[in-house]
Design a protein around this motif. Structure first.
Motif, PDB file in Angstrom:
ATOM      1  N   ALA A 363      -8.826 -47.413 -31.348  1.00 29.34           N
ATOM      2  CA  ALA A 363     -10.085 -47.621 -32.663  1.00 29.34           C
ATOM      3  C   ALA A 363     -11.212 -46.786 -31.818  1.00 29.34           C
ATOM      4  N   GLN A 366     -11.073 -43.331 -31.385  1.00 26.46           N
ATOM      5  CA  GLN A 366     -11.374 -42.837 -32.582  1.00 26.46           C
ATOM      6  C   GLN A 366     -12.738 -42.669 -33.088  1.00 26.46           C
ATOM      7  N   SER A 367     -13.290 -43.799 -32.932  1.00 25.03           N
ATOM      8  CA  SER A 367     -14.816 -43.684 -33.366  1.00 25.03           C
ATOM      9  C   SER A 367     -15.687 -42.948 -32.220  1.00 25.03           C
ATOM     10  N   GLU A 381       0.869 -42.422 -35.844  1.00 28.37           N
ATOM     11  CA  GLU A 381       0.656 -42.043 -37.303  1.00 28.37           C
ATOM     12  C   GLU A 381       1.706 -41.302 -38.088  1.00 28.37           C
ATOM     13  N   SER A 436      -7.051 -49.479 -38.292  1.00 31.24           N
ATOM     14  CA  SER A 436      -7.542 -48.019 -39.066  1.00 31.24           C
ATOM     15  C   SER A 436      -6.951 -47.078 -38.532  1.00 31.24           C
ATOM     16  N   SER A 438      -6.451 -42.861 -38.711  1.00 26.40           N
ATOM     17  CA  SER A 438      -7.508 -41.901 -38.675  1.00 26.40           C
ATOM     18  C   SER A 438      -6.963 -40.910 -39.724  1.00 26.40           C
TER      19      SER A 438
END
Ligand code: ADP
Ligand code: MG
Length: 570
Positions: A363, A366-367, A381, A436, A438
Protein backbone atom coordinates in the motif's frame (compact mmCIF):
# COMPACT_ATOMS: atom_id res chain seq x y z
CA UNK A 1 16.86 -63.94 -40.11
CA UNK A 2 20.31 -65.08 -39.12
CA UNK A 3 20.76 -66.91 -35.88
CA UNK A 4 23.19 -66.70 -33.01
CA UNK A 5 25.65 -69.17 -34.53
CA UNK A 6 25.95 -66.96 -37.62
CA UNK A 7 26.77 -64.08 -35.33
CA UNK A 8 29.34 -66.18 -33.52
CA UNK A 9 31.07 -67.10 -36.77
CA UNK A 10 31.13 -63.52 -37.98
CA UNK A 11 32.41 -62.37 -34.65
CA UNK A 12 35.25 -64.87 -34.68
CA UNK A 13 36.16 -63.84 -38.19
CA UNK A 14 36.78 -60.21 -37.20
CA UNK A 15 39.05 -61.03 -34.26
CA UNK A 16 42.27 -58.98 -34.28
CA UNK A 17 41.08 -56.91 -37.22
CA UNK A 18 40.98 -53.17 -36.93
CA UNK A 19 38.00 -51.72 -35.10
CA UNK A 20 35.78 -50.70 -38.05
CA UNK A 21 35.45 -54.38 -38.98
CA UNK A 22 32.98 -54.59 -36.09
CA UNK A 23 30.55 -52.69 -38.33
CA UNK A 24 29.91 -55.90 -40.23
CA UNK A 25 28.07 -57.28 -37.19
CA UNK A 26 25.19 -54.88 -37.61
CA UNK A 27 22.06 -56.97 -38.03
CA UNK A 28 19.40 -59.05 -36.37
CA UNK A 29 20.02 -62.49 -34.85
CA UNK A 30 17.78 -65.11 -33.37
CA UNK A 31 18.88 -66.39 -29.97
CA UNK A 32 17.16 -69.15 -28.05
CA UNK A 33 14.83 -66.94 -26.00
CA UNK A 34 14.97 -63.61 -27.76
CA UNK A 35 16.02 -61.69 -30.82
CA UNK A 36 19.20 -59.65 -30.58
CA UNK A 37 19.65 -56.63 -32.79
CA UNK A 38 22.92 -54.78 -33.25
CA UNK A 39 21.48 -51.47 -34.35
CA UNK A 40 24.57 -49.29 -34.48
CA UNK A 41 28.24 -50.06 -34.04
CA UNK A 42 30.50 -47.43 -32.50
CA UNK A 43 33.36 -46.07 -34.59
CA UNK A 44 36.12 -46.72 -32.08
CA UNK A 45 36.47 -48.01 -28.53
CA UNK A 46 36.49 -44.49 -27.11
CA UNK A 47 33.37 -43.27 -28.92
CA UNK A 48 29.91 -43.52 -27.39
CA UNK A 49 29.04 -47.21 -27.13
CA UNK A 50 27.14 -49.37 -29.59
CA UNK A 51 23.33 -49.48 -29.67
CA UNK A 52 21.84 -52.87 -28.98
CA UNK A 53 18.28 -54.07 -28.57
CA UNK A 54 16.66 -57.29 -27.52
CA UNK A 55 13.12 -58.37 -28.33
CA UNK A 56 11.29 -60.95 -26.27
CA UNK A 57 7.89 -62.20 -27.34
CA UNK A 58 5.19 -61.46 -24.80
CA UNK A 59 4.18 -65.04 -24.96
CA UNK A 60 7.51 -66.35 -23.77
CA UNK A 61 8.03 -63.52 -21.27
CA UNK A 62 4.82 -64.73 -19.63
CA UNK A 63 3.51 -61.64 -17.84
CA UNK A 64 -0.18 -61.65 -16.92
CA UNK A 65 -1.93 -59.71 -19.72
CA UNK A 66 -3.47 -57.39 -17.12
CA UNK A 67 0.02 -56.06 -16.45
CA UNK A 68 0.27 -54.49 -19.90
CA UNK A 69 -3.33 -53.96 -20.83
CA UNK A 70 -3.18 -50.16 -21.18
CA UNK A 71 -0.82 -47.20 -21.13
CA UNK A 72 -0.78 -46.91 -17.34
CA UNK A 73 0.08 -50.53 -16.60
CA UNK A 74 2.50 -50.80 -19.51
CA UNK A 75 4.47 -47.75 -18.39
CA UNK A 76 4.74 -49.17 -14.89
CA UNK A 77 5.81 -52.60 -16.10
CA UNK A 78 8.41 -51.17 -18.50
CA UNK A 79 9.83 -49.05 -15.71
CA UNK A 80 9.98 -52.04 -13.41
CA UNK A 81 11.72 -54.18 -16.03
CA UNK A 82 14.27 -51.46 -16.80
CA UNK A 83 15.19 -51.32 -13.13
CA UNK A 84 15.61 -55.10 -13.04
CA UNK A 85 17.73 -55.09 -16.17
CA UNK A 86 19.82 -52.25 -14.77
CA UNK A 87 20.66 -54.32 -11.71
CA UNK A 88 21.57 -57.28 -13.86
CA UNK A 89 23.84 -55.45 -16.29
CA UNK A 90 25.54 -53.71 -13.39
CA UNK A 91 26.89 -57.09 -12.29
CA UNK A 92 28.51 -57.60 -15.66
CA UNK A 93 29.56 -54.19 -16.89
CA UNK A 94 33.32 -53.94 -17.51
CA UNK A 95 33.79 -57.64 -16.72
CA UNK A 96 34.94 -57.92 -20.31
CA UNK A 97 38.12 -55.90 -20.65
CA UNK A 98 39.90 -53.64 -23.07
CA UNK A 99 40.60 -50.04 -23.98
CA UNK A 100 38.20 -47.11 -23.72
CA UNK A 101 34.61 -48.17 -23.20
CA UNK A 102 35.39 -51.83 -23.89
CA UNK A 103 33.14 -54.07 -21.84
CA UNK A 104 30.64 -51.42 -20.80
CA UNK A 105 27.04 -52.62 -20.61
CA UNK A 106 24.62 -49.89 -19.68
CA UNK A 107 20.95 -49.06 -19.61
CA UNK A 108 18.97 -46.09 -18.31
CA UNK A 109 19.26 -45.41 -14.63
CA UNK A 110 15.75 -44.72 -13.36
CA UNK A 111 15.22 -42.32 -10.48
CA UNK A 112 12.28 -42.00 -8.10
CA UNK A 113 9.80 -41.18 -10.86
CA UNK A 114 8.28 -43.53 -13.38
CA UNK A 115 8.90 -42.28 -16.90
CA UNK A 116 8.29 -43.80 -20.30
CA UNK A 117 11.70 -44.49 -21.78
CA UNK A 118 13.14 -45.96 -24.94
CA UNK A 119 15.07 -48.36 -22.67
CA UNK A 120 11.99 -50.52 -22.56
CA UNK A 121 8.81 -50.58 -24.58
CA UNK A 122 6.05 -53.12 -24.82
CA UNK A 123 4.11 -53.51 -28.05
CA UNK A 124 1.19 -55.85 -28.60
CA UNK A 125 3.63 -58.63 -29.48
CA UNK A 126 6.85 -58.13 -27.62
CA UNK A 127 9.02 -56.47 -25.03
CA UNK A 128 11.78 -54.36 -26.54
CA UNK A 129 14.78 -53.61 -24.38
CA UNK A 130 17.39 -51.12 -25.60
CA UNK A 131 20.81 -50.56 -24.11
CA UNK A 132 24.48 -49.89 -24.85
CA UNK A 133 27.52 -52.12 -25.13
CA UNK A 134 31.11 -50.99 -25.51
CA UNK A 135 32.55 -53.39 -28.06
CA UNK A 136 35.90 -54.55 -26.69
CA UNK A 137 39.26 -53.82 -28.26
CA UNK A 138 42.89 -53.72 -27.29
CA UNK A 139 43.99 -50.33 -28.47
CA UNK A 140 42.03 -50.17 -31.70
CA UNK A 141 42.30 -53.88 -32.45
CA UNK A 142 39.14 -55.96 -32.09
CA UNK A 143 39.05 -58.34 -29.16
CA UNK A 144 36.30 -60.70 -30.30
CA UNK A 145 36.43 -63.24 -27.45
CA UNK A 146 35.58 -60.48 -24.99
CA UNK A 147 32.50 -59.49 -27.01
CA UNK A 148 31.65 -63.15 -27.26
CA UNK A 149 31.58 -63.27 -23.46
CA UNK A 150 29.20 -60.34 -23.33
CA UNK A 151 26.81 -61.48 -26.04
CA UNK A 152 26.86 -65.21 -25.36
CA UNK A 153 27.41 -65.48 -21.59
CA UNK A 154 26.47 -62.28 -19.76
CA UNK A 155 23.59 -60.98 -21.81
CA UNK A 156 21.56 -64.20 -21.87
CA UNK A 157 21.70 -64.26 -18.07
CA UNK A 158 20.69 -60.60 -17.77
CA UNK A 159 17.79 -61.01 -20.17
CA UNK A 160 16.59 -64.21 -18.50
CA UNK A 161 16.66 -62.67 -15.07
CA UNK A 162 15.10 -59.35 -15.98
CA UNK A 163 12.44 -59.99 -18.58
CA UNK A 164 10.91 -63.36 -17.81
CA UNK A 165 8.06 -63.28 -15.36
CA UNK A 166 8.89 -66.65 -13.88
CA UNK A 167 12.30 -65.38 -12.76
CA UNK A 168 10.99 -62.23 -11.11
CA UNK A 169 9.47 -61.60 -7.74
CA UNK A 170 5.77 -61.89 -8.60
CA UNK A 171 4.65 -59.79 -5.65
CA UNK A 172 6.86 -56.86 -6.42
CA UNK A 173 5.91 -56.85 -10.12
CA UNK A 174 2.29 -56.84 -9.05
CA UNK A 175 2.93 -54.07 -6.56
CA UNK A 176 4.46 -51.84 -9.24
CA UNK A 177 1.56 -52.31 -11.63
CA UNK A 178 -1.14 -51.99 -8.98
CA UNK A 179 0.47 -48.85 -7.59
CA UNK A 180 0.32 -47.24 -11.03
CA UNK A 181 -3.36 -48.09 -11.32
CA UNK A 182 -4.04 -46.61 -7.90
CA UNK A 183 -2.13 -43.46 -8.85
CA UNK A 184 -4.10 -43.15 -12.08
CA UNK A 185 -7.27 -43.53 -10.05
CA UNK A 186 -6.31 -40.66 -7.74
CA UNK A 187 -5.50 -38.50 -10.75
CA UNK A 188 -8.95 -39.11 -12.16
CA UNK A 189 -10.52 -38.41 -8.78
CA UNK A 190 -8.82 -34.99 -8.65
CA UNK A 191 -10.81 -34.07 -11.70
CA UNK A 192 -14.13 -35.36 -10.37
CA UNK A 193 -13.70 -33.76 -6.96
CA UNK A 194 -12.42 -30.45 -8.27
CA UNK A 195 -9.06 -30.75 -6.57
CA UNK A 196 -5.69 -29.43 -7.69
CA UNK A 197 -3.71 -32.00 -5.71
CA UNK A 198 -3.83 -34.76 -3.13
CA UNK A 199 -1.26 -35.56 -0.44
CA UNK A 200 -1.86 -38.81 1.41
CA UNK A 201 -1.59 -39.09 5.15
CA UNK A 202 1.66 -40.78 6.06
CA UNK A 203 3.53 -39.48 2.98
CA UNK A 204 7.21 -38.71 3.40
CA UNK A 205 7.87 -35.44 1.59
CA UNK A 206 11.41 -34.35 2.54
CA UNK A 207 14.39 -35.89 0.78
CA UNK A 208 17.53 -37.25 2.33
CA UNK A 209 19.65 -34.29 1.17
CA UNK A 210 19.95 -31.68 -1.53
CA UNK A 211 21.69 -34.16 -3.77
CA UNK A 212 19.68 -37.27 -2.96
CA UNK A 213 16.07 -37.80 -3.91
CA UNK A 214 15.66 -40.72 -1.55
CA UNK A 215 13.18 -40.24 1.31
CA UNK A 216 14.46 -38.62 4.49
CA UNK A 217 14.72 -41.10 7.32
CA UNK A 218 12.87 -40.38 10.58
CA UNK A 219 11.01 -37.41 9.17
CA UNK A 220 7.65 -36.16 10.38
CA UNK A 221 5.07 -38.02 8.29
CA UNK A 222 2.46 -35.93 6.53
CA UNK A 223 -0.90 -35.61 8.29
CA UNK A 224 -3.77 -33.68 6.75
CA UNK A 225 -5.70 -31.09 8.75
CA UNK A 226 -9.14 -32.52 9.57
CA UNK A 227 -10.96 -29.85 7.55
CA UNK A 228 -9.17 -30.74 4.32
CA UNK A 229 -9.06 -34.48 4.84
CA UNK A 230 -10.74 -36.58 2.20
CA UNK A 231 -10.84 -40.28 1.66
CA UNK A 232 -10.81 -42.41 -1.46
CA UNK A 233 -11.28 -46.06 -2.18
CA UNK A 234 -8.36 -47.09 -4.38
CA UNK A 235 -8.88 -50.12 -6.63
CA UNK A 236 -6.01 -52.08 -5.09
CA UNK A 237 -4.86 -50.49 -1.88
CA UNK A 238 -8.38 -49.78 -0.69
CA UNK A 239 -9.16 -46.84 1.56
CA UNK A 240 -6.70 -43.99 1.68
CA UNK A 241 -7.01 -40.61 3.39
CA UNK A 242 -5.14 -37.38 2.91
CA UNK A 243 -5.28 -33.68 2.19
CA UNK A 244 -7.24 -32.59 -0.84
CA UNK A 245 -6.11 -29.18 -2.08
CA UNK A 246 -9.17 -27.58 -3.65
CA UNK A 247 -8.97 -25.77 -6.95
CA UNK A 248 -8.82 -22.01 -6.60
CA UNK A 249 -6.10 -20.05 -4.84
CA UNK A 250 -4.22 -21.85 -2.12
CA UNK A 251 -1.68 -20.16 0.05
CA UNK A 252 0.95 -22.10 1.94
CA UNK A 253 2.40 -20.01 4.76
CA UNK A 254 4.47 -20.55 7.86
CA UNK A 255 7.73 -19.63 9.48
CA UNK A 256 11.03 -20.26 7.80
CA UNK A 257 12.17 -23.87 7.94
CA UNK A 258 8.70 -25.23 8.70
CA UNK A 259 8.40 -27.28 5.53
CA UNK A 260 6.65 -24.99 3.01
CA UNK A 261 9.02 -25.49 0.10
CA UNK A 262 9.23 -29.20 0.83
CA UNK A 263 5.47 -29.48 0.37
CA UNK A 264 5.56 -27.38 -2.80
CA UNK A 265 8.40 -29.47 -4.25
CA UNK A 266 6.43 -32.62 -3.62
CA UNK A 267 3.46 -31.07 -5.42
CA UNK A 268 5.67 -30.05 -8.37
CA UNK A 269 6.83 -33.62 -8.82
CA UNK A 270 3.35 -34.99 -8.12
CA UNK A 271 2.74 -34.57 -11.85
CA UNK A 272 4.76 -37.81 -12.14
CA UNK A 273 4.14 -41.17 -10.54
CA UNK A 274 6.65 -42.25 -7.91
CA UNK A 275 7.92 -45.73 -7.25
CA UNK A 276 6.96 -47.79 -4.27
CA UNK A 277 8.99 -46.84 -1.20
CA UNK A 278 9.56 -43.25 -2.30
CA UNK A 279 7.26 -41.72 0.28
CA UNK A 280 5.47 -39.63 -2.36
CA UNK A 281 3.60 -42.53 -4.02
CA UNK A 282 0.28 -40.96 -3.17
CA UNK A 283 1.19 -37.32 -3.68
CA UNK A 284 -0.68 -36.63 -6.87
CA UNK A 285 -0.96 -33.26 -8.58
CA UNK A 286 -2.97 -32.25 -11.63
CA UNK A 287 -0.74 -33.56 -14.43
CA UNK A 288 -0.66 -30.18 -16.18
CA UNK A 289 0.62 -28.26 -13.16
CA UNK A 290 3.47 -25.89 -13.90
CA UNK A 291 6.09 -24.51 -11.54
CA UNK A 292 6.83 -20.90 -12.34
CA UNK A 293 9.79 -18.94 -11.22
CA UNK A 294 11.65 -15.86 -12.23
CA UNK A 295 14.40 -16.43 -14.68
CA UNK A 296 16.59 -13.39 -15.24
CA UNK A 297 18.21 -13.26 -18.62
CA UNK A 298 15.97 -15.68 -20.43
CA UNK A 299 14.90 -15.24 -24.01
CA UNK A 300 11.33 -14.19 -24.78
CA UNK A 301 9.85 -13.86 -28.22
CA UNK A 302 6.50 -12.46 -29.27
CA UNK A 303 4.65 -13.13 -26.04
CA UNK A 304 1.59 -11.12 -25.06
CA UNK A 305 2.43 -10.16 -21.48
CA UNK A 306 -0.02 -7.25 -21.38
CA UNK A 307 -1.97 -9.00 -18.61
CA UNK A 308 0.90 -8.10 -16.33
CA UNK A 309 2.96 -5.43 -17.99
CA UNK A 310 1.86 -2.32 -19.86
CA UNK A 311 3.09 1.13 -20.76
CA UNK A 312 6.78 0.49 -20.53
CA UNK A 313 8.84 3.70 -20.46
CA UNK A 314 10.53 2.65 -23.72
CA UNK A 315 7.05 2.24 -25.32
CA UNK A 316 7.70 -1.37 -26.25
CA UNK A 317 4.51 -3.18 -27.21
CA UNK A 318 3.82 -5.67 -24.45
CA UNK A 319 1.17 -7.48 -26.48
CA UNK A 320 3.98 -8.88 -28.56
CA UNK A 321 6.94 -8.68 -26.29
CA UNK A 322 10.41 -9.89 -27.13
CA UNK A 323 13.72 -9.63 -25.35
CA UNK A 324 17.06 -11.36 -25.39
CA UNK A 325 17.53 -10.68 -21.72
CA UNK A 326 14.38 -10.70 -19.60
CA UNK A 327 14.10 -9.19 -16.15
CA UNK A 328 12.74 -11.20 -13.25
CA UNK A 329 9.25 -9.78 -13.67
CA UNK A 330 9.02 -10.02 -17.46
CA UNK A 331 10.34 -13.57 -17.35
CA UNK A 332 7.67 -14.54 -14.88
CA UNK A 333 4.93 -12.79 -16.82
CA UNK A 334 6.00 -14.62 -19.97
CA UNK A 335 6.16 -17.89 -18.04
CA UNK A 336 2.55 -17.52 -16.99
CA UNK A 337 1.29 -16.66 -20.44
CA UNK A 338 3.28 -19.50 -22.00
CA UNK A 339 1.93 -21.80 -19.29
CA UNK A 340 -1.64 -20.82 -20.18
CA UNK A 341 -0.87 -21.66 -23.77
CA UNK A 342 0.57 -25.03 -22.72
CA UNK A 343 -2.77 -25.87 -21.13
CA UNK A 344 -1.67 -25.78 -17.50
CA UNK A 345 -4.51 -25.76 -15.03
CA UNK A 346 -2.44 -25.23 -11.90
CA UNK A 347 0.42 -22.80 -11.31
CA UNK A 348 2.87 -23.45 -8.50
CA UNK A 349 4.88 -20.53 -7.17
CA UNK A 350 7.29 -19.99 -4.31
CA UNK A 351 7.75 -16.42 -3.17
CA UNK A 352 11.44 -17.18 -2.65
CA UNK A 353 12.04 -17.84 -6.35
CA UNK A 354 9.68 -15.17 -7.67
CA UNK A 355 10.42 -11.59 -8.58
CA UNK A 356 9.06 -9.49 -5.71
CA UNK A 357 7.84 -6.64 -7.91
CA UNK A 358 5.97 -9.15 -10.04
CA UNK A 359 4.17 -10.67 -7.07
CA UNK A 360 2.98 -7.73 -4.93
CA UNK A 361 3.01 -4.00 -4.43
CA UNK A 362 2.32 -2.85 -0.93
CA UNK A 363 0.00 0.00 0.00
CA UNK A 364 2.79 2.37 0.87
CA UNK A 365 4.43 1.90 -2.48
CA UNK A 366 1.07 2.32 -4.20
CA UNK A 367 0.45 5.64 -2.51
CA UNK A 368 3.82 7.03 -3.50
CA UNK A 369 4.20 5.66 -7.01
CA UNK A 370 1.10 6.43 -9.03
CA UNK A 371 -0.64 3.61 -10.90
CA UNK A 372 0.21 5.23 -14.26
CA UNK A 373 3.90 5.16 -13.40
CA UNK A 374 3.92 1.45 -12.67
CA UNK A 375 3.91 -0.84 -15.69
CA UNK A 376 3.41 -3.98 -13.62
CA UNK A 377 0.07 -5.39 -12.55
CA UNK A 378 1.25 -7.71 -9.81
CA UNK A 379 0.30 -11.37 -9.69
CA UNK A 380 -1.63 -10.55 -6.52
CA UNK A 381 -4.14 -8.65 -8.64
CA UNK A 382 -4.35 -11.25 -11.39
CA UNK A 383 -4.51 -14.57 -9.57
CA UNK A 384 -8.27 -14.31 -9.02
CA UNK A 385 -8.90 -13.57 -12.72
CA UNK A 386 -6.66 -16.44 -13.71
CA UNK A 387 -8.88 -18.77 -11.74
CA UNK A 388 -12.27 -17.30 -12.55
CA UNK A 389 -11.75 -16.38 -16.16
CA UNK A 390 -9.18 -18.94 -17.27
CA UNK A 391 -9.79 -21.80 -14.83
CA UNK A 392 -6.22 -21.86 -13.59
CA UNK A 393 -5.62 -22.56 -9.93
CA UNK A 394 -2.65 -21.25 -8.00
CA UNK A 395 -0.75 -22.86 -5.16
CA UNK A 396 1.58 -20.29 -3.71
CA UNK A 397 4.15 -20.44 -0.95
CA UNK A 398 4.53 -17.12 0.84
CA UNK A 399 6.73 -16.48 3.82
CA UNK A 400 6.85 -12.71 3.99
CA UNK A 401 4.03 -10.94 2.21
CA UNK A 402 0.65 -10.96 3.97
CA UNK A 403 -1.21 -9.48 1.01
CA UNK A 404 -1.94 -12.91 -0.43
CA UNK A 405 -4.18 -13.80 2.49
CA UNK A 406 -6.76 -11.49 0.94
CA UNK A 407 -7.08 -13.40 -2.28
CA UNK A 408 -6.68 -16.97 -1.01
CA UNK A 409 -9.52 -19.47 -0.93
CA UNK A 410 -7.55 -21.86 1.24
CA UNK A 411 -4.72 -21.05 3.62
CA UNK A 412 -2.50 -23.82 4.88
CA UNK A 413 0.04 -23.08 7.56
CA UNK A 414 3.01 -25.38 7.83
CA UNK A 415 3.77 -25.66 11.51
CA UNK A 416 6.73 -27.88 12.37
CA UNK A 417 6.11 -29.85 9.15
CA UNK A 418 2.44 -30.29 9.96
CA UNK A 419 -0.18 -28.54 7.84
CA UNK A 420 -2.85 -26.60 9.67
CA UNK A 421 -5.90 -25.16 7.95
CA UNK A 422 -6.02 -21.50 9.02
CA UNK A 423 -8.41 -20.33 6.32
CA UNK A 424 -11.06 -19.09 8.77
CA UNK A 425 -8.65 -17.19 11.02
CA UNK A 426 -7.02 -15.63 7.99
CA UNK A 427 -10.39 -14.52 6.57
CA UNK A 428 -11.36 -12.84 9.85
CA UNK A 429 -8.08 -10.99 10.04
CA UNK A 430 -8.49 -9.87 6.45
CA UNK A 431 -11.80 -8.24 7.34
CA UNK A 432 -10.02 -6.25 10.04
CA UNK A 433 -7.22 -5.15 7.74
CA UNK A 434 -8.78 -4.61 4.32
CA UNK A 435 -6.46 -4.53 1.38
CA UNK A 436 -6.64 -1.72 -1.10
CA UNK A 437 -5.93 -3.00 -4.55
CA UNK A 438 -5.01 -0.35 -7.03
CA UNK A 439 -7.41 -1.66 -9.65
CA UNK A 440 -5.99 -3.89 -12.33
CA UNK A 441 -6.86 -3.27 -15.95
CA UNK A 442 -9.57 -5.53 -17.37
CA UNK A 443 -8.57 -9.18 -17.80
CA UNK A 444 -8.38 -10.39 -21.35
CA UNK A 445 -7.03 -13.71 -22.55
CA UNK A 446 -3.54 -13.18 -23.91
CA UNK A 447 -3.21 -13.83 -27.60
CA UNK A 448 0.30 -14.66 -28.57
CA UNK A 449 0.93 -15.44 -32.17
CA UNK A 450 4.36 -16.89 -32.13
CA UNK A 451 5.66 -18.20 -35.39
CA UNK A 452 8.32 -20.81 -35.14
CA UNK A 453 11.26 -19.91 -37.26
CA UNK A 454 14.68 -21.33 -37.00
CA UNK A 455 18.01 -19.84 -37.95
CA UNK A 456 19.51 -23.27 -38.20
CA UNK A 457 16.97 -24.60 -40.68
CA UNK A 458 17.38 -21.59 -42.90
CA UNK A 459 21.13 -22.06 -43.00
CA UNK A 460 20.81 -25.75 -43.62
CA UNK A 461 19.53 -25.23 -47.11
CA UNK A 462 22.10 -25.91 -49.73
CA UNK A 463 22.71 -23.43 -52.48
CA UNK A 464 20.71 -25.54 -54.91
CA UNK A 465 17.73 -25.32 -52.54
CA UNK A 466 17.86 -28.92 -51.36
CA UNK A 467 17.93 -29.49 -47.64
CA UNK A 468 20.48 -31.26 -45.62
CA UNK A 469 18.05 -32.22 -42.91
CA UNK A 470 20.27 -34.51 -40.97
CA UNK A 471 22.96 -31.93 -40.46
CA UNK A 472 21.66 -30.18 -37.35
CA UNK A 473 23.75 -31.40 -34.47
CA UNK A 474 22.55 -31.83 -30.93
CA UNK A 475 24.75 -32.15 -27.91
CA UNK A 476 23.09 -32.77 -24.56
CA UNK A 477 24.84 -31.32 -21.51
CA UNK A 478 23.21 -33.28 -18.71
CA UNK A 479 19.71 -32.41 -17.64
CA UNK A 480 20.05 -28.64 -17.79
CA UNK A 481 20.80 -27.76 -21.37
CA UNK A 482 21.61 -28.87 -24.86
CA UNK A 483 23.17 -27.39 -27.93
CA UNK A 484 21.29 -27.37 -31.19
CA UNK A 485 23.59 -26.32 -33.97
CA UNK A 486 25.89 -24.44 -31.58
CA UNK A 487 23.01 -22.65 -29.96
CA UNK A 488 22.48 -23.36 -26.29
CA UNK A 489 18.99 -24.01 -24.96
CA UNK A 490 19.06 -23.35 -21.23
CA UNK A 491 16.60 -25.50 -19.28
CA UNK A 492 18.09 -25.00 -15.83
CA UNK A 493 15.01 -23.41 -14.36
CA UNK A 494 12.51 -25.99 -15.50
CA UNK A 495 12.15 -27.59 -12.14
CA UNK A 496 9.80 -30.27 -13.39
CA UNK A 497 12.26 -31.48 -15.97
CA UNK A 498 13.78 -34.30 -13.98
CA UNK A 499 15.89 -36.54 -16.15
CA UNK A 500 18.70 -36.14 -18.68
CA UNK A 501 16.80 -38.51 -20.95
CA UNK A 502 13.91 -36.06 -21.08
CA UNK A 503 16.35 -33.34 -22.06
CA UNK A 504 17.71 -35.61 -24.78
CA UNK A 505 14.17 -36.07 -26.11
CA UNK A 506 13.56 -32.32 -26.04
CA UNK A 507 16.71 -31.93 -28.12
CA UNK A 508 15.42 -34.36 -30.72
CA UNK A 509 11.97 -32.77 -30.73
CA UNK A 510 13.39 -29.31 -31.26
CA UNK A 511 15.68 -30.58 -33.99
CA UNK A 512 12.77 -32.32 -35.66
CA UNK A 513 10.72 -29.13 -35.47
CA UNK A 514 13.59 -27.02 -36.78
CA UNK A 515 14.14 -29.34 -39.71
CA UNK A 516 10.61 -30.19 -40.69
CA UNK A 517 8.13 -27.77 -39.19
CA UNK A 518 9.75 -24.38 -38.70
CA UNK A 519 8.79 -23.08 -42.10
CA UNK A 520 7.72 -19.69 -40.76
CA UNK A 521 4.07 -20.56 -41.26
CA UNK A 522 3.27 -22.44 -38.07
CA UNK A 523 2.94 -21.18 -34.55
CA UNK A 524 4.83 -22.77 -31.69
CA UNK A 525 1.53 -23.94 -30.34
CA UNK A 526 0.59 -25.78 -33.54
CA UNK A 527 4.00 -27.39 -33.72
CA UNK A 528 4.11 -28.50 -30.09
CA UNK A 529 0.60 -29.91 -30.26
CA UNK A 530 1.49 -31.85 -33.36
CA UNK A 531 4.64 -33.27 -31.74
CA UNK A 532 2.82 -34.18 -28.56
CA UNK A 533 0.15 -35.96 -30.55
CA UNK A 534 2.76 -37.94 -32.48
CA UNK A 535 4.56 -38.86 -29.27
CA UNK A 536 1.38 -40.06 -27.67
CA UNK A 537 0.22 -42.11 -30.61
CA UNK A 538 3.53 -43.46 -31.88
CA UNK A 539 5.50 -43.49 -28.65
CA UNK A 540 9.09 -42.41 -28.33
CA UNK A 541 10.13 -44.26 -31.48
CA UNK A 542 8.60 -41.30 -33.25
CA UNK A 543 11.90 -39.62 -32.39
CA UNK A 544 13.88 -42.21 -34.35
CA UNK A 545 16.17 -40.45 -36.79
CA UNK A 546 17.08 -43.48 -38.85
CA UNK A 547 15.55 -46.90 -38.82
CA UNK A 548 15.69 -47.36 -35.07
CA UNK A 549 15.75 -45.46 -31.80
CA UNK A 550 18.39 -46.04 -29.17
CA UNK A 551 18.25 -46.28 -25.41
CA UNK A 552 18.56 -42.92 -23.69
CA UNK A 553 15.31 -41.04 -24.28
CA UNK A 554 12.46 -40.43 -21.87
CA UNK A 555 9.08 -38.84 -22.39
CA UNK A 556 8.81 -35.16 -21.49
CA UNK A 557 5.47 -33.55 -20.63
CA UNK A 558 3.88 -31.17 -23.11
CA UNK A 559 4.58 -28.36 -20.60
CA UNK A 560 8.32 -28.98 -20.81
CA UNK A 561 8.19 -29.20 -24.60
CA UNK A 562 6.61 -25.76 -24.66
CA UNK A 563 9.09 -24.42 -22.13
CA UNK A 564 11.98 -25.74 -24.18
CA UNK A 565 10.72 -24.34 -27.49
CA UNK A 566 10.00 -21.01 -25.85
CA UNK A 567 13.59 -20.76 -24.64
CA UNK A 568 15.12 -21.56 -27.98
CA UNK A 569 16.58 -18.34 -29.39
CA UNK A 570 15.03 -18.92 -32.75
P1 ADP B 1 10.59 -23.56 4.38
O1 ADP B 1 10.37 -23.51 2.91
O2 ADP B 1 9.31 -23.47 5.16
O3 ADP B 1 11.59 -22.57 4.87
P2 ADP B 1 11.71 -26.17 3.90
O4 ADP B 1 10.60 -26.86 3.20
O5 ADP B 1 12.84 -25.72 3.07
O6 ADP B 1 11.17 -24.99 4.79
O7 ADP B 1 12.21 -27.18 5.00
C1 ADP B 1 13.26 -26.89 5.88
C2 ADP B 1 14.02 -28.14 6.27
O8 ADP B 1 13.18 -29.06 6.96
C3 ADP B 1 14.57 -28.89 5.08
O9 ADP B 1 15.89 -29.25 5.33
C4 ADP B 1 13.71 -30.12 4.97
O10 ADP B 1 14.42 -31.21 4.46
C5 ADP B 1 13.27 -30.35 6.39
N1 ADP B 1 11.93 -30.97 6.41
C6 ADP B 1 10.89 -30.65 5.63
N2 ADP B 1 9.82 -31.40 5.91
C7 ADP B 1 10.19 -32.24 6.90
C8 ADP B 1 9.52 -33.27 7.63
N3 ADP B 1 8.25 -33.59 7.36
N4 ADP B 1 10.23 -33.94 8.55
C9 ADP B 1 11.50 -33.60 8.81
N5 ADP B 1 12.19 -32.64 8.18
C10 ADP B 1 11.55 -31.96 7.23
MG1 MG C 1 11.27 -22.21 1.43
Amino acid sequence: MQNSSDLLNMLRSVHRKSYPAYKSLRGVYRFEHYILSIDHVQGDPFASPSHISVRISLQSAGFPPAYHKDAVTTAALCDYLTRQFYQQVNRFTFRAKGSGKSGLISVSHCGQEVLRRTACEITDKEIISRFFIGFPANGRTINAPELEKILFEFLPVCVQKAFFYKNLNARSVEQAVFLAEDQAYIRRELEGRSLAAFVADGSVLPRESGVSSLPMKNSVPFASPESLRISMELPHKGKITGMGIPRGITLIVGGGYHGKSTLLNALELGVYNHISGDGREYVITDASALKLRSEDGRFIKDVDISLFINDLPNKKDTRCFSTEDASGSTSQAAGIVEGMEAGSRVFLLDEDTSATNFMVRDAFMQSIIAREKEPITPFLERARDLYEKAGISTILVAGSSGAFFHIADTVIQMDCYRPVDITQTAKELCRQYPLSLSGAPEFSMPRSHRIMTCRASASSRRRDGSRRDDRLKIKVHGKDSFLLDRQEVDLRYLEQLIDTEQTASLGLLLKYAAEHLADGKHTISEIVRYLDHELNTKGLSFLAEGSYISCGYAMPRIQEIYSCFNRYRR
